[in-house]
Design a protein around this motif. Structure first.
Motif, PDB file in Angstrom:
ATOM      1  N   ASP A 155       0.637  -1.213   0.017  1.00  0.00           N
ATOM      2  CA  ASP A 155       0.071   0.160  -0.138  1.00  0.00           C
ATOM      3  C   ASP A 155       0.880   1.366  -0.069  1.00  0.00           C
ATOM      4  O   ASP A 155       0.409   2.390  -0.507  1.00  0.00           O
ATOM      5  CB  ASP A 155      -0.798  -0.073   1.208  1.00  0.00           C
ATOM      6  N   ASN A 156       2.086   1.183   0.703  1.00  0.00           N
ATOM      7  CA  ASN A 156       3.052   2.392   0.605  1.00  0.00           C
ATOM      8  C   ASN A 156       4.272   1.924   0.039  1.00  0.00           C
ATOM      9  O   ASN A 156       5.024   0.985   0.608  1.00  0.00           O
ATOM     10  CB  ASN A 156       2.846   2.712   2.278  1.00  0.00           C
ATOM     11  N   MET A 157       4.728   2.766  -0.805  1.00  0.00           N
ATOM     12  CA  MET A 157       5.943   2.671  -1.498  1.00  0.00           C
ATOM     13  C   MET A 157       7.047   3.499  -1.082  1.00  0.00           C
ATOM     14  O   MET A 157       8.068   4.025  -1.853  1.00  0.00           O
ATOM     15  CB  MET A 157       5.840   2.499  -3.034  1.00  0.00           C
ATOM     16  N   SER A 178      11.726   3.486  14.562  1.00  0.00           N
ATOM     17  CA  SER A 178      10.425   3.939  15.142  1.00  0.00           C
ATOM     18  C   SER A 178       9.861   4.837  14.142  1.00  0.00           C
ATOM     19  O   SER A 178       8.737   4.781  13.815  1.00  0.00           O
ATOM     20  CB  SER A 178      10.636   4.830  16.470  1.00  0.00           C
ATOM     21  N   ARG A 179      10.517   5.492  13.568  1.00  0.00           N
ATOM     22  CA  ARG A 179       9.918   6.381  12.333  1.00  0.00           C
ATOM     23  C   ARG A 179       9.353   5.547  11.283  1.00  0.00           C
ATOM     24  O   ARG A 179       8.299   5.635  10.502  1.00  0.00           O
ATOM     25  CB  ARG A 179      10.997   7.304  11.609  1.00  0.00           C
ATOM     26  N   PHE A 180      10.159   4.434  10.952  1.00  0.00           N
ATOM     27  CA  PHE A 180       9.884   3.561  10.048  1.00  0.00           C
ATOM     28  C   PHE A 180       8.305   2.899  10.159  1.00  0.00           C
ATOM     29  O   PHE A 180       7.373   2.763   9.252  1.00  0.00           O
ATOM     30  CB  PHE A 180      10.532   2.169   9.814  1.00  0.00           C
ATOM     31  N   THR A 181       8.051   2.746  11.410  1.00  0.00           N
ATOM     32  CA  THR A 181       6.760   1.993  11.900  1.00  0.00           C
ATOM     33  C   THR A 181       5.743   3.148  11.923  1.00  0.00           C
ATOM     34  O   THR A 181       4.721   2.983  11.276  1.00  0.00           O
ATOM     35  CB  THR A 181       7.094   1.348  13.082  1.00  0.00           C
ATOM     36  N   ALA A 182       6.027   4.178  12.650  1.00  0.00           N
ATOM     37  CA  ALA A 182       5.161   5.412  12.801  1.00  0.00           C
ATOM     38  C   ALA A 182       4.707   5.881  11.441  1.00  0.00           C
ATOM     39  O   ALA A 182       3.649   6.201  11.327  1.00  0.00           O
ATOM     40  CB  ALA A 182       5.697   6.456  13.770  1.00  0.00           C
ATOM     41  N   GLU A 183       5.504   6.131  10.589  1.00  0.00           N
ATOM     42  CA  GLU A 183       5.339   6.629   9.405  1.00  0.00           C
ATOM     43  C   GLU A 183       4.899   5.833   8.246  1.00  0.00           C
ATOM     44  O   GLU A 183       4.704   6.098   7.188  1.00  0.00           O
ATOM     45  CB  GLU A 183       6.381   7.891   8.714  1.00  0.00           C
TER      46      GLU A 183
END
Length: 174
Positions: free
Chosen positions: A3-5, A24-29
């Motif tokens: 869904d997100n590339m 953390s940013r990978f997961t949150a964003e």
């Protein structure tokens, strides 16, 4: 199908804290992919990036891998093993429209006189021959005073060379 590339690139400078922040940013964003140079490595293993929603790809037999790729688990991809070294990781992925492309994370060692490394040149040629778009995130060890470095080096001239050989794209650092 992903869904997100969204793709991000970062040099972690071997830091555990930087690994925690980017994870953390990978997961949150909800990023799709991270192209990482100088990951935190302990006993030959990349640390601090694996979560339940991603996979981390690096050259497993390298004692000190200088690059890796983090891919969200829902993205359809495979590692291109002929381009898997201490300093290069390449994966072939499929976008939301079903089109294949190649993502690569590369580290150009500063101690070598030539750049880009031969493996990167072979990857660019591979993508050109197979008509695959290529996105490279790299640490080219290029210095220029306009970028805030205290000096300039000859590495600055390599970026136009890569971009003119097969139209790879460059991903900006976080």
């Amino acid at each position: 199908m992903a869904d997100n590339m969204e793709i991000a690139q970062v040099n972690l400078h071997h830091a555990a804290a930087a690994s925690a922040v980017i994870s953390s940013r990978f997961t949150a964003e909800k990023l799709g992919t991270l192209l990482i140079q100088e990951p935190w490595v302990y006993r030959g293993e990349v640390q601090g990036l694996k979560t339940e929603v991603n996979k981390v790809i690096w050259h497993l037999s390298s004692e000190r891998p200088r690059t890796c790729i983090v891919v969200r688990s829902n993205i359809d991809f495979f590692c291109i093993s002929e381009f898997l070294t201490q300093d290069l990781v390449a994966v072939q992925a499929r976008d939301t429209e079903g089109k294949d492309f190649v993502l690569a994370s590369a580290y150009f060692p500063g101690e070598t006189a030539t750049a880009p490394p031969e493996a990167v040149e072979r990857l660019v040629e591979h993508c050109r021959l197979h008509k695959l778009p290529l996105i490279i995130g790299c640490d080219a060890n290029a210095h220029h005073t306009e970028w805030g470095s205290s000096d300039c080096n000859v590495r600055v001239s390599i970026l136009p060379k890569i971009s003119s050989t097969g139209k790879p794209s460059y991903v900006g650092a976080l």
